[in-house]
Design an enzyme around this catalytic site. Structure first.
Site, short mmCIF file in Angstrom:
data_model
loop_
_atom_site.label_atom_id
_atom_site.label_comp_id
_atom_site.label_asym_id
_atom_site.label_seq_id
_atom_site.Cartn_x
_atom_site.Cartn_y
_atom_site.Cartn_z
N THR A 205 0.80 -1.22 0.00
CA THR A 205 0.00 0.00 0.00
C THR A 205 0.84 1.27 0.00
O THR A 205 0.70 2.12 -0.88
CB THR A 205 -0.94 0.00 1.22
OG1 THR A 205 -1.85 -1.09 1.09
CG2 THR A 205 -1.73 1.30 1.30
N ASN A 226 5.73 -1.41 3.66
CA ASN A 226 4.92 -0.88 4.76
C ASN A 226 5.67 -0.93 6.08
O ASN A 226 5.35 -0.20 7.02
CB ASN A 226 3.62 -1.67 4.89
CG ASN A 226 2.67 -1.43 3.72
OD1 ASN A 226 2.84 -0.47 2.97
ND2 ASN A 226 1.69 -2.30 3.57
N HIS A 329 -8.42 -8.73 2.56
CA HIS A 329 -7.57 -9.39 3.55
C HIS A 329 -8.38 -10.34 4.42
O HIS A 329 -7.93 -11.44 4.73
CB HIS A 329 -6.88 -8.34 4.44
CG HIS A 329 -5.68 -7.71 3.83
ND1 HIS A 329 -4.50 -8.39 3.63
CD2 HIS A 329 -5.47 -6.45 3.37
CE1 HIS A 329 -3.61 -7.58 3.09
NE2 HIS A 329 -4.17 -6.40 2.91
N ASP A 372 -3.87 0.79 -5.78
CA ASP A 372 -2.43 0.65 -5.55
C ASP A 372 -1.92 -0.73 -5.93
O ASP A 372 -0.75 -0.90 -6.27
CB ASP A 372 -2.10 0.96 -4.09
CG ASP A 372 -3.01 0.22 -3.11
OD1 ASP A 372 -4.02 -0.38 -3.55
OD2 ASP A 372 -2.73 0.25 -1.90
N HIS A 756 21.11 2.23 -13.51
CA HIS A 756 21.64 3.12 -14.53
C HIS A 756 23.06 2.68 -14.90
O HIS A 756 23.76 2.05 -14.10
CB HIS A 756 21.66 4.57 -14.06
CG HIS A 756 20.30 5.15 -13.86
ND1 HIS A 756 19.52 4.84 -12.76
CD2 HIS A 756 19.55 6.00 -14.62
CE1 HIS A 756 18.36 5.49 -12.85
NE2 HIS A 756 18.35 6.19 -13.96
#
EC number: 3.1.4.1
Length: 873
Positions: A205, A226, A329, A372, A756
């Site tokens: 999330t 999280n 959930h 999300d 990169h």
């Protein structure tokens, strides 16, 4: 016969019974009619004002109804309330919508919203007042608007932007339960939507919500999960701790600050990061998170913000709902709880759209509805326990679908923790193991999940529906979860948009949520902060794009390595098949192409143009061959890229065998810039590989063009097994399926694993007493025509891409290949390391497709496209 006789005897009895039932029903029906008429006539004889109704009389202490019933606040205590007191005076203060009973009500101070006659003037109407009480067509029932221009009321010079997130709303929900969500489904029908939007890894999330408003990968913006630990801060972050409001965790510039820095106001109704003073600032308006606030109250507040005077009113808004994630959930993605939650959020979303319509903003506001991440079902019998792999657990583990492992004693042991040993002990332990252990730098590069001290060095990539935990004492299983590989279909999120800037009734291909930030900046007509998105890649969502991208300008110009002498000045390479200098001179002369031959090979082998070099001060030259073209990097002493086209198998004869043990110096490259064959001695773990495979040549003589030092790249011996199988088997398969493919491949140097290309001094640190640097990865980009009736060199329209970024390691332990033929693991390994063309560009400093005749924004769509192989949900 006996059963038929029995049936015949019973029929008279049944007929008599049926007759009795009919008579009883007729009598009951007659009585019902009489009672109904009596009640109707009786009620009709009474005057309305004496019915004892509280309508328009709520809390009026002077009112006396039928039989002295009352509607004042004390009537319940006295027991003399009129019959409709509860519905009219109490329940009306608890609901957010109008109904025919409430229309024209006396204003109730305790009401959440009003349906009184003066509510429009006082700006406190319920969202559906006009449609319910004034007979206007509701937003849901109204036809899709097709106006080309913004329809904003006075005071709204430019369309506001609303970013609306419904946590855990996986894309499949909208396909399966669309009829239960009429409001969201209408937005999908009338506006623009993608098949799905890809979340960033881990599919959690906080990381993804912050990515959406930043355009940065979690490794870049710092919210990598999280729950996490920062050794530099020596603090832990979690959703339940006050640390989440510490700005030290939040890097970058979120959307609300981008807007505010450019003179706009921004309001957030809950959004991760909005309660932290990032760069010393909060949003213009923000609400501290409180999950108990009803969804309707959140919508009502946002609508009130839109009612603010122009000078105070924000241009950018966020809205967040915890559902359907919370229910997912608890019950899993396929559950009654989720279905109920979807209906609840749809109703609340409908309230927003109805409120916008009431303000004549429904075709003025640009609204983005997204999620999300998705949701996956988990089971208590699908658990991997670390106690099954270690006799003693002496480390800390972040458990679940995206586990990480670090030292238990922090900060003392944080950097000395033996991560490599943990990965070794977890690798290839069981034939049915449901996770792959990785050192974080070895994770697929498409994840961009490595370069941050908060990302612990041991990572477990878990199979769908499985969880990895410390021990059997963990019983947090069953229901639903998320955090898995972002290519899993269950992790796919929704994306829908509607408004004057968006196209209507359109479905677009999936894209990644890092692109949404640039899109929102374009909607607000402001300049985005530097980010990981590709600006312009979502222009196809807009009626009139605000930003027009252009191809990057080449930084380092190329030269042509000229042909001066057919015999090398010096060489330590051997080719026993070339027995004398005359034969050597003959094959070297093949490298001296005429201008016509150069034009011909460019047309076939560089159908979309040569890759441009965006790195600074890179001395490189082009080497032309009849079967391939390469860009040779003089400092690295190896090709930066090679490009060639493999035709469909049916278009060519069987390839001739490759000459074994034959290498010679490329006479076009000075010895000081060329690799030496002695570098690849048998006592080293490094051997040579060919960037362009000699076996791909169409004639036995032309293979000598590939058996030269300018085509050599250093490879670990175990890696060549995979590399050779890909070119001899899988590449032919792809060419056959796609009517030919153009192949561009080359080395990658990313020692600091930041996604990169490394600077020269970074590469020099890792030379390890050798003149030739060892690549960290190799890339392969396959390009074909989307219309398979065309070959790559004559493709008139859209292209198809299949890019890979393969880690270059001494072992193939990732695939557990012991005792398996390459056919059982190589393709899976390549598939695991699928990537975007844009990922390849970032890691190489190259820029592709600059000569493809197509709008740049469409080329950017191609570059940001990630092929997927997932079919199960």
């Amino acid at each position: 016969m006996e059963s038929m006789l029995t049936l015949a005897m019973e029929q008279p009895v049944k007929r008599n019974t049926l007759k009795k039932y009919k008579i009883a029903c007729i009598v009951l029906l007659a009585l019902l009619v009489i009672v109904s008429l009596g009640l109707g006539l009786g009620l009709g004889l009474r005057k309305p004002e004496k019915q004892g109704s509280c309508r328009k009389k709520c809390f009026d202490a002077s009112f006396r109804g039928l039989e002295n019933c009352r509607c004042d606040v004390a009537c319940k205590d006295r027991g003399d309330c009129c019959w409709d007191f509860e519905d009219t005076c109490v329940e009306s203060t608890r609901i957010w919508m109008c109904n025919q009973f409430r229309c024209g009500e006396t204003r109730l101070e305790a009401s959440l919203c009003s349906c009184s006659d003066d509510c429009l003037q006082r700006k406190d109407c319920c969202a559906d007042y006009k449609s319910v009480c004034q007979g206007e067509t509701s937003w849901l029932e109204e036809n899709c608007d097709t106006a080309q221009q913004s329809q904003c009321p006075e005071g709204f010079d430019l369309p506001p932007v609303i970013l609306f997130s419904m946590d855990g709303f996986r894309a499949e929900y909208l396909h399966t339960w669309d009829t239960l969500m009429p409001n969201i489904n209408k937005l999908k029908t009338c506006g623009i939507h993608s098949k799905y939007m890809r979340a960033m890894y881990p599919t959690k999330t906080f990381p993804n919500h912050y990515t959406i408003v930043m355009g940065l990968y979690p490794e870049s913006h710092g919210i990598i999960d999280n729950n996490m630990y920062d050794v530099n801060l020596n603090k832990n972050f979690s959703l339940s701790s006050k640390e989440q409001n510490n700005p030290a965790w939040w890097h970058g510039q979120p959307m609300w600050l981008t807007a505010m820095y450019q003179g706009l106001k921004a309001a957030t109704y809950f959004w991760p990061g909005s309660e932290a003073a990032i760069n010393g600032s909060f949003p213009s308006i923000y609400m501290p998170y409180n999950g108990s606030v009803p969804f309707e109250e959140r919508i009502s507040t946002l609508l009130k913000w839109l009612d603010l005077p122009k000078a105070e009113r924000p241009r950018f808004y966020t809205m967040y709902f915890e559902e359907p994630d919370f229910s997912g959930h608890a019950g899993g993605p396929v559950s009654a709880r989720v279905i109920k939650a979807l209906q609840i959020v749809d109703h609340a979303f409908g309230m927003l759209m109805e409120g916008l319509k009431q303000r004549n903003l429904h075709n003025c506001v640009n609204i983005i509805l997204l999620a999300d991440h998705g949701m996956e079902q988990t089971y208590c019998n699908k658990m991997e326990y670390m106690t099954d792999y270690f006799p003693r657990i002496n480390f800390y583990m972040y458990e679940g679908p995206a586990p990480r492992i670090r030292a238990h004693s922090i900060p003392h042991d944080f950097f000395s923790f033996n991560s490599e040993e943990i990965v070794r002990n977890l690798s290839c332990r069981k034939p049915d193991q449901h996770f792959k252990p990785y050192l974080t730098p070895d994770l697929p590069k498409r994840l961009h999940y490595a370069k941050n001290v908060r990302i612990d060095k041991v990572h477990l990539f878990v199979d769908r529906q499985w969880l990895a935990v410390r021990s059997k004492s963990n019983t947090n299983c069953g229901g639903g979860n998320h955090g898995y590989n972002n290519e899993f279909r269950s992790m796919e999120a929704i994306f829908l948009a509607h408004g004057p800037s968006f196209k209507e009734k359109t479905e677009v291909e999936p894209f990644e949520n890092i692109e949404v930030y640039n899109l929102m900046c374009d909607l607000l007509r402001i300049q985005p902060a530097p980010n990981n998105g590709t600006h312009g890649s979502l222009n196809h969502l807009l009626k009139v794009p605000f930003y027009e991208p252009s191809h990057a300008e080449e930084v380092s110009k190329f030269s042509v390595c000229g042909f001066a002498n057919p015999l090398p000045a010096e060489s330590d390479c051997l080719c026993p098949h070339l027995q004398n200098s005359i034969q050597l001179e003959q094959v070297n002369q093949m490298l001296n192409l005429t201008q016509e031959e150069i034009t011909a090979t460019v047309k076939v082998n560089l159908p979309f143009g040569r890759p441009r070099v965006l790195q600074k001060n890179v001395d490189h030259c082009l080497l032309y061959h009849r079967e391939y073209v390469s860009g040779f990097g003089k400092a690295m002493r190896m090709p930066m890229w090679s490009s060639y086209t493999v035709p469909q198998l049916g278009d060519t004869s069987p390839l001739p065998p490759t000459v074994p043990d034959c290498l010679r110096a490329d006479v076009r490259v000075p010895p000081s810039e060329s690799q030496k064959c002695s570098f690849y001695l048998a006592d080293k773990n490094i051997t040579h590989g060919f960037l362009y495979p000699p076996a791909s040549n169409r004639t036995s003589d032309s293979q000598y063009d590939a058996l030269i030092t300018s085509n050599l790249v250093p490879m670990y011996e175990e890696f060549t097994k995979m590399w050779d199988y890909f070119h001899s088997v899988l590449l032919i398969k792809h060419a056959t399926e796609r009517n030919g493919v153009n192949v561009v491949s080359g080395p990658i140097f990313d020692y600091n694993y930041d996604g990169h290309f490394d600077a020269p001094d970074e590469i020099t640190k890792h030379l390890a007493n050798t003149d030739v640097p060892i690549p960290t990865h190799y890339f392969v980009v396959l390009t074909s025509c989307k219309n398979k009736s065309h070959t790559p060199e004559n493709c008139p329209g859209w292209l198809d891409v299949l890019p890979f970024i393969i880690p270059h390691r001494p072992t193939n332990m990732e695939s557990c290949p012991e005792g398996k033929p390459e056919a059982l693991w190589v393709e899976e390994r390549f598939t695991a390391h699928i990537a975007r063309v844009r990922d390849v560009e970032l890691l190489t400093g190259l820029d592709f497709y600059q000569e493809k005749v197509q709008p740049v924004s469409e080329i950017l769509q191609l570059k940001t496209y990630l092929p997927t192989f997932e079919t199960t949900i």
